[in-house]
Design an enzyme around this catalytic site. Structure first.
Site, PDB file in Angstrom:
ATOM      1  N   HIS A  63       0.914  -1.211   0.027  1.00 42.40           N
ATOM      2  CA  HIS A  63      -0.116   0.132  -0.075  1.00 42.40           C
ATOM      3  C   HIS A  63       0.956   1.309   0.004  1.00 42.40           C
ATOM      4  CE1 HIS A  63      -3.813  -1.942   1.450  1.00 42.40           C
ATOM      5  NE2 HIS A  63      -3.975  -1.921   0.217  1.00 42.40           N
ATOM      6  N   ASP A  65       0.987   4.047   1.568  1.00 36.83           N
ATOM      7  CA  ASP A  65       1.363   4.718   2.731  1.00 36.83           C
ATOM      8  C   ASP A  65       2.808   3.847   3.434  1.00 36.83           C
ATOM      9  OD1 ASP A  65      -0.425   2.458   3.423  1.00 36.83           O
ATOM     10  OD2 ASP A  65      -0.842   3.685   5.207  1.00 36.83           O
ATOM     11  N   HIS A  66       3.166   2.911   2.897  1.00 40.78           N
ATOM     12  CA  HIS A  66       4.245   2.048   3.264  1.00 40.78           C
ATOM     13  C   HIS A  66       5.245   1.693   2.290  1.00 40.78           C
ATOM     14  CE1 HIS A  66       2.223   0.446   6.969  1.00 40.78           C
ATOM     15  NE2 HIS A  66       0.902   0.880   6.110  1.00 40.78           N
ATOM     16  N   HIS A 139      -4.376  -9.033   6.358  1.00 37.11           N
ATOM     17  CA  HIS A 139      -4.758  -7.749   5.763  1.00 37.11           C
ATOM     18  C   HIS A 139      -5.502  -7.977   4.236  1.00 37.11           C
ATOM     19  CE1 HIS A 139      -4.680  -3.441   5.751  1.00 37.11           C
ATOM     20  NE2 HIS A 139      -3.696  -3.029   4.690  1.00 37.11           N
ATOM     21  N   ASP A 207      -0.992  -3.259   9.928  1.00 39.03           N
ATOM     22  CA  ASP A 207      -2.111  -3.556   8.970  1.00 39.03           C
ATOM     23  C   ASP A 207      -2.213  -4.912   8.973  1.00 39.03           C
ATOM     24  OD1 ASP A 207      -0.748  -0.954   8.009  1.00 39.03           O
ATOM     25  OD2 ASP A 207      -2.200  -0.974   6.279  1.00 39.03           O
ATOM     26  N   HIS A 266       0.698   3.668  13.524  1.00 43.58           N
ATOM     27  CA  HIS A 266      -0.037   3.462  12.457  1.00 43.58           C
ATOM     28  C   HIS A 266      -1.510   4.116  12.792  1.00 43.58           C
ATOM     29  CE1 HIS A 266      -2.090   1.896   9.003  1.00 43.58           C
ATOM     30  NE2 HIS A 266      -1.067   2.064   8.428  1.00 43.58           N
TER      31      HIS A 266
END
Length: 312
Positions: A63, A65-66, A139, A207, A266
């Site tokens: 994803h 944001d990672h 996830h 996550d 997170h």
């Protein structure tokens, strides 16, 4: 010992005063970075641990944001003067993701070594005497939790070595686990070494929903860094739908895993002040800390028995 720095604590997107979730580990002058969302270069620079010594970048999943900060970071590492191989580790799909992102960071002065870990079973690798284990998370796409373990040498029994008439110049080899031969007699390390001793263990997981496998995976960790996307217990259904955790779920996981300390990270962008919820969470697991950007800690072996018994 391990030095750890929680570079950022945000989920989904960076917001003023909060960078995206990322962890930096330093051991014996080498560094490992976990996750690299947009803007990760900034807290890295603020931490002032440098860029050149980053030996590996581990990615929990793909994803944005990672991982979206990876191209810029690779260029910054290049500008630091690094020419040695940089290792990238992640779940399946790593090559495709890296190939796409590095279109805008071509001609790096160092080689990228890619290591894909299984997202079906637990997997492991090692880096500079650090044992890295992974566990598939629950996830919405393949995602891994990581543990970092620094083993500890067994205590050398000088009295036993003297009793076996082993010259002192051979003691270091025996402590390192290397057998030596004296007068046609083999001296094995276990003849002069004590029992196994607990090393250092740090676990990182974002996550995911809590799972029984995760409880076992984090068992006995000195530090467990875990996502806490939602602070309120009444957001549990939202956490289930989005495959994340509440603070209370993370705390219960830490309790069942018998870890020493829990750092939450997170956070949802809508969670303005994590500290508001922390006291209630400590009723579940006392040693819970609401993680903050650039929060750091040095983790040492568990007692004062850190040196070999040479000369005693």
């Amino acid at each position: 010992m391990f030095d750890v720095c929680l570079l950022g604590t945000g989920g989904m997107m960076p917001i003023p005063g909060r960078w995206l979730s990322s962890l930096l580990i330093k051991c014996n002058g080498k560094m490992i970075l976990v996750d690299c969302g947009e803007g990760t270069q900034i807290p890295l620079r603020m931490a002032a641990w440098g860029f050149k010594a980053i030996e590996a970048i581990l990615l929990t999943h793909y994803h944005a944001d990672h991982i979206a900060g990876l191209p810029g970071l690779l260029l910054t590492i290049a500008n630091s003067g690094k020419v040695e191989v940089l290792t990238l580790i992640g779940p399946p799909g790593l090559k495709q993701v890296v190939d796409g992102l590095t279109v805008i960071s071509p001609q790096l002065p160092y080689e990228l070594e890619l290591i894909e870990l299984s997202d079906i079973n637990g997997d492991s690798t090692s880096l500079h005497n650090i044992n890295i284990n992974s566990l598939p998370a629950d996830h919405s796409l393949p995602c891994l939790a990581y543990s970092f373990e620094l083993p500890r040498n067994r205590r050398f029994n000088a009295g036993r070595a003297k009793g076996l008439n082993i010259p002192i110049q051979y003691w270091k080899d025996l402590q390192r686990g290397i057998s030596v031969t004296l007068e046609n007699k083999t001296i094995r390390p276990d003849m002069v070494l004590g029992p196994l001793r607990k090393g250092i263990k740090v676990c990182y997981c974002t996550d995911t929903r809590p799972t029984e496998d995760l409880e076992e995976f984090i068992s006995g960790a000195d530090l467990f860094i875990c996502e806490g996307m939602y602070g309120k217990n009444d957001e549990l259904e939202k956490a289930r739908q989005n495959k994340h955790m509440t603070f209370s779920e993370a705390a219960l996981l830490a309790k069942r895993g018998n870890v020493n300390e829990l750092w939450l990270t997170h956070y949802s962008p809508s969670l303005k002040d994590p500290e508001v919820h922390i006291e209630g969470v400590r009723a579940i697991f006392q040693k819970t800390i609401a993680g903050k950007d650039l929060q750091s800690k040095t983790i040492k072996f568990n007692d004062t028995d850190t040196e070999a018994d040479f000369g005693k």
